[in-house]
Structures are given as C-alpha cells and as structure tokens.
Design a protein around this motif. Structure first.
Motif, mmCIF file in Angstrom:
data_model
loop_
_atom_site.group_PDB
_atom_site.id
_atom_site.type_symbol
_atom_site.label_atom_id
_atom_site.label_comp_id
_atom_site.label_asym_id
_atom_site.label_seq_id
_atom_site.Cartn_x
_atom_site.Cartn_y
_atom_site.Cartn_z
ATOM 1 N N CYS A 211 0.196 8.492 2.518
ATOM 2 C CA CYS A 211 0.703 7.417 3.368
ATOM 3 C C CYS A 211 -0.379 6.363 3.502
ATOM 4 O O CYS A 211 -1.511 6.677 3.922
ATOM 5 C CB CYS A 211 1.077 7.938 4.757
ATOM 6 S SG CYS A 211 2.527 9.016 4.798
ATOM 7 N N PHE A 212 -0.053 5.142 3.154
ATOM 8 C CA PHE A 212 -0.971 4.018 3.345
ATOM 9 C C PHE A 212 -0.663 3.359 4.677
ATOM 10 O O PHE A 212 0.452 2.872 4.906
ATOM 11 C CB PHE A 212 -0.820 3.009 2.208
ATOM 12 C CG PHE A 212 -1.534 1.708 2.460
ATOM 13 C CD1 PHE A 212 -2.908 1.682 2.691
ATOM 14 C CD2 PHE A 212 -0.830 0.514 2.487
ATOM 15 C CE1 PHE A 212 -3.568 0.480 2.944
ATOM 16 C CE2 PHE A 212 -1.483 -0.698 2.737
ATOM 17 C CZ PHE A 212 -2.856 -0.705 2.963
ATOM 18 N N MET A 213 -1.655 3.380 5.580
ATOM 19 C CA MET A 213 -1.488 2.778 6.899
ATOM 20 C C MET A 213 -2.147 1.403 6.931
ATOM 21 O O MET A 213 -3.237 1.200 6.377
ATOM 22 C CB MET A 213 -2.080 3.669 7.989
ATOM 23 C CG MET A 213 -1.309 4.959 8.191
ATOM 24 S SD MET A 213 -1.830 5.848 9.689
ATOM 25 C CE MET A 213 -1.273 4.725 10.982
ATOM 26 N N ASP A 214 -1.478 0.472 7.599
ATOM 27 C CA ASP A 214 -2.000 -0.884 7.708
ATOM 28 C C ASP A 214 -1.558 -1.474 9.041
ATOM 29 O O ASP A 214 -0.359 -1.537 9.332
ATOM 30 C CB ASP A 214 -1.479 -1.738 6.544
ATOM 31 C CG ASP A 214 -2.080 -3.136 6.537
ATOM 32 O OD1 ASP A 214 -3.318 -3.247 6.635
ATOM 33 O OD2 ASP A 214 -1.309 -4.111 6.431
ATOM 34 N N GLN A 215 -2.537 -1.827 9.877
ATOM 35 C CA GLN A 215 -2.267 -2.468 11.151
ATOM 36 C C GLN A 215 -1.256 -1.696 12.002
ATOM 37 O O GLN A 215 -0.335 -2.266 12.595
ATOM 38 C CB GLN A 215 -1.798 -3.909 10.925
ATOM 39 C CG GLN A 215 -2.843 -4.764 10.242
ATOM 40 C CD GLN A 215 -2.425 -6.204 10.075
ATOM 41 O OE1 GLN A 215 -1.638 -6.733 10.858
ATOM 42 N NE2 GLN A 215 -2.950 -6.870 9.059
ATOM 43 N N LYS A 233 4.016 -2.216 -2.591
ATOM 44 C CA LYS A 233 3.737 -3.276 -1.626
ATOM 45 C C LYS A 233 2.453 -4.040 -2.001
ATOM 46 O O LYS A 233 1.465 -3.440 -2.448
ATOM 47 C CB LYS A 233 3.582 -2.688 -0.222
ATOM 48 C CG LYS A 233 4.811 -1.902 0.267
ATOM 49 C CD LYS A 233 5.997 -2.839 0.489
ATOM 50 C CE LYS A 233 7.234 -2.082 0.957
ATOM 51 N NZ LYS A 233 7.077 -1.486 2.278
ATOM 52 N N ILE A 234 2.476 -5.327 -1.783
ATOM 53 C CA ILE A 234 1.309 -6.156 -2.090
ATOM 54 C C ILE A 234 0.085 -5.692 -1.313
ATOM 55 O O ILE A 234 -1.024 -5.610 -1.854
ATOM 56 C CB ILE A 234 1.608 -7.642 -1.771
ATOM 57 C CG1 ILE A 234 2.661 -8.184 -2.730
ATOM 58 C CG2 ILE A 234 0.332 -8.476 -1.848
ATOM 59 C CD1 ILE A 234 3.121 -9.596 -2.416
ATOM 60 N N ARG A 235 0.279 -5.364 -0.014
ATOM 61 C CA ARG A 235 -0.865 -4.955 0.811
ATOM 62 C C ARG A 235 -1.483 -3.664 0.282
ATOM 63 O O ARG A 235 -2.712 -3.505 0.319
ATOM 64 C CB ARG A 235 -0.410 -4.778 2.266
ATOM 65 C CG ARG A 235 -1.550 -4.435 3.212
ATOM 66 C CD ARG A 235 -2.527 -5.588 3.374
ATOM 67 N NE ARG A 235 -3.724 -5.147 4.094
ATOM 68 C CZ ARG A 235 -4.850 -4.766 3.523
ATOM 69 N NH1 ARG A 235 -4.974 -4.788 2.207
ATOM 70 N NH2 ARG A 235 -5.882 -4.383 4.260
ATOM 71 N N THR A 236 -0.671 -2.728 -0.205
ATOM 72 C CA THR A 236 -1.201 -1.497 -0.788
ATOM 73 C C THR A 236 -2.035 -1.820 -2.014
ATOM 74 O O THR A 236 -3.135 -1.283 -2.208
ATOM 75 C CB THR A 236 -0.062 -0.536 -1.174
ATOM 76 O OG1 THR A 236 0.869 -0.435 -0.099
ATOM 77 C CG2 THR A 236 -0.604 0.847 -1.493
ATOM 78 N N ARG A 237 -1.528 -2.704 -2.854
ATOM 79 C CA ARG A 237 -2.259 -3.078 -4.069
ATOM 80 C C ARG A 237 -3.587 -3.746 -3.719
ATOM 81 O O ARG A 237 -4.610 -3.478 -4.353
ATOM 82 C CB ARG A 237 -1.400 -3.988 -4.940
ATOM 83 C CG ARG A 237 -0.179 -3.289 -5.527
ATOM 84 C CD ARG A 237 0.420 -4.065 -6.695
ATOM 85 N NE ARG A 237 1.027 -5.323 -6.278
ATOM 86 C CZ ARG A 237 2.312 -5.449 -5.935
ATOM 87 N NH1 ARG A 237 3.109 -4.391 -5.929
ATOM 88 N NH2 ARG A 237 2.800 -6.627 -5.589
#
Length: 245
Positions: A211-215, A233-237
């Motif tokens: 799981c990639f967590m962001d904000q 997702k762009i943010r994951t990349r």
C-alpha cells in the motif's frame, strides 16, 4: 477468501488541526505480509499505532477478527497480547538484561512465572541467533542485535499479528540484513504482519501486498509487481522514482 484478521473502515486521526489519516479502508488477511510505503509524514506510523489502540481513532472502526477494538471504553489489554508492535527505537530497559527485558511483559500481563518462561524464551533467543547474548545488557549488543531482541520481546506475548514501524531505519546499513532475515522467518511461519518500511527491495521480494500512502490516504495498493513495475497513479510513480534513484 478467509475473513480478514484486521479490517479498517473509515479510520480518521488528527493531531490538533493536522489531519494525519483521512479515512483509511484496509483489510489484512490471516498470514498476509502487507507493506506500507510512502514518504515520511504520510501517516504510516500513525496507522500502525491506531491498529493496536496505542492511538485512539477519531472516527471509523478497527476490526480484529470482526470485533471493533476502536469502540470507546474497549479493554485493549487482551488486544495487545494478540497484536505485537515493534518500533524503530528498541525501547529496551538498559538496567535489565535482554532476557529480563523479554520476560517482563509475559510475567506482568500473562502472569507467567520465570521458571515456566525460561524454556520458551530461551528457544526464541536460540531461534534468532542470540542465545549467547541472553544475559547481556542492551548496551553490550549491536543495534541489529537489540532490534532482534525487541522482536523476540514482542513474540514472547504469543501474538497472532505483528506490526513493524520502520524497524531498520535506525540501523547501520550492514545491520539491516540480519533484521530483515528475522522478518523472512516470521513470514515463512505464516504470522500476519503489517510493516511500514523504506526497504523497497524487501517489500518487492516478500510482501503479499503493498500500500502506497500519501498525505493520509492509501493512494494505491496492489501486488508488489504491480506497484513497483506498473504503478497506476502519478504520485506513486513520482515517489518510487525519487526513492529508487
């Protein structure tokens, strides 16, 4: 599919005016190794602390085998026997030997006596290559050895689920491997695990799911191959590009 060991539904958590978790939904299956990745401040550590009640949630449910342990007034003492947590700081008592550190919680919480504990705790030290260090004090051990003692201390409570919060981040690089070997052993034994980690190679090799967590949200989740080889997702990349340079 088996029923989840852990389920989070709409979990929110703020500190003062800062919203750290913004509605987390997550299931963790029995025996699964789930890795949480993401930048510092994305909410990974807070999420782990909410999973075993060290931090009360502001809203939402934390279900352990179908029982909401986040309900106000819920007795968390037996829950903390079932969900062990290991932090990046070892938190070992310096005035006690490693054996005494490990025995403390089973004696106080499980009311086990020292004689009955001795064979079981000795076996744990032997299993993780620390039999020769059982009666040393923490400052006589390396950082990697102290972190393995912290894992043994959590296992001494016979948990069904283990949470790990960046347990290699305080270690010198040459000591990281020995701690990751411990996690490999636990995975092979089928213990349910949730790890917050910066060790991308380990997550890619051994996690069942990432799981990639962001904000404060789970921005993307999937198999290690999907997250690391073909993130959607762009943010994951962006995150992976920055950390895997």
């Amino acid at each position: 599919m088996p029923d989840p060991r852990l389920s989070l539904r709409g979990v929110k958590k703020s500190f003062d005016d800062v919203s750290v978790l913004k509605g987390i939904d997550m299931d963790v299956a029995p025996g699964e190794m789930l890795c949480l990745i993401g930048a510092s401040g994305s909410g990974k550590s807070t999420l782990l602390r909410c999973m075993n009640g060290l931090e009360p949630v502001d809203d939402g449910a934390v279900l352990l085998d179908g029982v909401d342990i986040a309900e106000p007034g819920f007795d968390l003492t037996p829950i903390r026997q079932r969900i062990g947590i290991v932090f990046q700081s070892f938190n070992l008592f310096p005035h006690m030997t490693t054996f005494e550190n490990v025995c403390l919680a089973p004696r106080r919480v499980l009311s086990e006596n020292r004689d009955s504990l001795h064979p079981r705790i000795t076996a744990l030290f032997e299993r993780f290559g620390l039999a020769a260090h059982m009666h040393k004090y923490p400052d006589q051990l390396s950082g990697g050895q102290q972190q393995r003692v912290a894992v043994i201390r959590a296992l001494a409570m016979k948990p069904q689920t283990m949470l790990f919060d960046e347990i290699t981040s305080a270690l010198d690089p040459e000591l990281v491997g020995e701690v990751l070997d411990v996690l490999r052993q636990l995975r092979d034994e089928g213990i349910t695990m949730v790890l917050a980690t910066h060790e991308m190679g380990f997550a890619r090799e051994l996690a069942d799911r990432v799981c990639f967590m962001d904000q404060g949200v789970i921005a993307e989740e999937g198999s290690p191959d999907q997250i690391f080889s073909a993130p959607q997702k762009i943010r994951t990349r962006q995150f992976l590009a920055s950390i895997l340079r």
